[in-house]
Write an enzyme that holds these catalytic residues in place. Sequence first.
Site, short mmCIF file in Angstrom:
data_model
loop_
_atom_site.label_atom_id
_atom_site.label_comp_id
_atom_site.label_asym_id
_atom_site.label_seq_id
_atom_site.Cartn_x
_atom_site.Cartn_y
_atom_site.Cartn_z
CG LEU A 27 64.82 54.02 19.70
CD1 LEU A 27 64.53 54.53 21.18
CD2 LEU A 27 66.20 53.76 19.45
N GLY B 279 53.96 50.04 13.57
CA GLY B 279 53.02 49.26 12.27
C GLY B 279 51.54 49.88 12.43
N GLY B 280 51.65 51.29 11.70
CA GLY B 280 50.55 51.84 11.47
C GLY B 280 50.06 52.81 12.65
CG PHE B 281 48.55 52.36 16.06
CD1 PHE B 281 47.59 52.92 16.51
CD2 PHE B 281 48.59 51.24 15.44
CE1 PHE B 281 46.26 52.10 16.57
CE2 PHE B 281 47.12 50.59 15.36
CZ PHE B 281 46.23 51.06 16.03
N GLY B 282 52.51 54.99 14.72
CA GLY B 282 53.27 55.90 14.68
C GLY B 282 54.69 55.06 14.89
CE LYS C 261 55.65 54.14 22.70
NZ LYS C 261 54.92 53.29 23.65
CG ASP D 178 53.27 42.72 25.53
OD1 ASP D 178 52.99 41.84 25.72
OD2 ASP D 178 53.67 43.74 24.73
#
Length: 666
Positions: A42, A46-49, A67, A165
């Site tokens: 989905l 960006g570098g965290f999974g 996630k 956010d």
Amino acid sequence: MLCCLNPDCSNPLNPCGIPNCQSCGVPLIPLLRGHYRVIKVLSDEGGFGRTYLAEDVDKLNERCVVKQLAPKVQGTYALKKAIESFQQEAQRLQELGKNSQIPTLLAYFEEDSYLYLVQEFIDGQTLLKELRQQGTCSETEIREVLLDLLPVLKFIHERGVIHRDIKPQNIMRRSPQPMLTRGVGGMSASGGKIGGAKGELVLIDFGASKQLSATVRTKPGTTIGTRGYSPLEQLQDGEAYPASDLFGLGATCFHLISGVSPGLLWTENGYSWVASWRQYLKRPISTDLAEIFDKLLKKDIKERYQSVDEVIKDLVSEPLPSPSPILTNRLLAGAVILLLGFGGVWYVNDFQLLDFIGDKNSFLIKTLNGHSNLVTSVAISPIPPDSPLSKGGLGGILVSSSFDTTLKLWNLATGKEIFTLEGNAGSVHSVATSPDGRTVASGNGDNTIKLWNPLTGQEIRTLYGHLSSVESLAISSDSKMLASGSFNGTIILWKLPSGKEIATINSHSGAVKSVAFSPDGKTLASGSEDNTIKLWNLASKKVIRIFKGHSQPIRSVAITPDGKTLASSSADDTIKLWNLSTGQEIHTFKGHSFSVNSIAITPDGKILASGSSDHTIKLWDLATKWEIRTLKGHSKEVTSIAISPDGKTLASAGTDGTINLWRMVR
């Protein structure tokens, strides 16, 4: 199709039935944790999974969202913060998931060195996608959005969470379900929307959420949020408050009604756009809604709305253009409107209304104020007979812990503060006192336990061993053993007073929210967010039996003084009594309307007390199984309760930051 779970794979989709990914060669996992079939990426974090779409084969292939945390960060600090953020997201979802406008947490686990979080799949689309497909919103639709989202923001703020956010991408609208119509042959589904209304809005992506405190700071130089939607105090200083989420809500509504992205305006003009937002509207809006926008979008946080209630008061105090079914439903579901004779309108929370029209509770002795954030746990320590304090009229020492990182010790008789203990590195989740009155243990969000001397306020030592936050603590009746339960499902046994680790027992698949020793010190009960209670033989460190019956996570467990009965409370709003020897369920207490977060039993074993998210404490007669009385005094949910050694006083803590002292008898 089957998705490769290598976060670096450039082409992760594969046909079912092959052992290795066709693109990267990594072995494919047909069923993650035995029952999640991952079928699609989905988003890439960006570098965290990554975030995946999956099917739960144990639930008729019901869709869910998975996630994955696979951080590509250097240094122990960065890695630790990434893991903590992921754990916090799971905790927040677990705590908030009873609200239909927040995705439910289904599972949290580690597999093949990656952390996974599984949550409810929301069938619908984001407000950003809706905007691109259908165009800008009318004023009536904006009011509907506000009245749909404000109650859920109130819900999370009252529970100590700031989202940080809020933006159209993080708000989804559920797809309307087919409306049932009655025909000659019975009920049938039509293609219409229920009540003609749009689907419910759901707030997603709590990965940026933080525990609410007077000031929430990130590491200098880092920010959480989105430019254009996040206020100055958040992007510049890393600080966040409820008012920060309200700025994001205002920016979101501006985007929906104007079609102009606040992110683009921020890139071009910084925060100057918030003073001239009207020039971007394609059509004018009413004066009262414009004034609400003005106050939501104030650059200076002191001039902005400070709470959801303030916004709702202004929103409903003026005539609404063309009321719609969804507007009426949201008002009825989320609030009580009192129409006064002089034409005004009051908005009050339904629990606050009960307190407003009811009498003061005659059992309330005193309210203690001192913590700057929600109070997570309370316990009462006796005074050792050989201590000089035993002649000082204390009667006992009340210990309280908070998300404000402190412990406080109070004189139980007078309610005066004795000590504030500030040696904790993070929020304090749990506290326990020893029956001999010589030790206080605090369980912390930084994975440690601290031991304190309650008579001097001095720290004795720090215990290391847990790999995630310490959620629960208990000390045995002989004051020689400490049990601690953590967020990752692990229980550690420690020797007191030395603090030496005795054993680690690991059998729960969810956070251990409560532990309790039997009076003889031979067994330990543990209640978990996996919906089970387990009884452990402390000599063999093996599970004796498992108690199953609650439909939601366990919040608290307690054992009667005679060692014959186990009591448990749950997020399913009930309390259950169990025969400790046979494991049979004896009785279910029903009376609370929300999660029962804490229970305690009087020293004589006659009364059980329960504290709930419905803002009340109830007392129950264990012999007759009748409710004795309901105590009302907290303005928000009750997090923890404790009963004094003499059985005469009950202490209760709440997310309102207060502690109430109650008399158990008249």
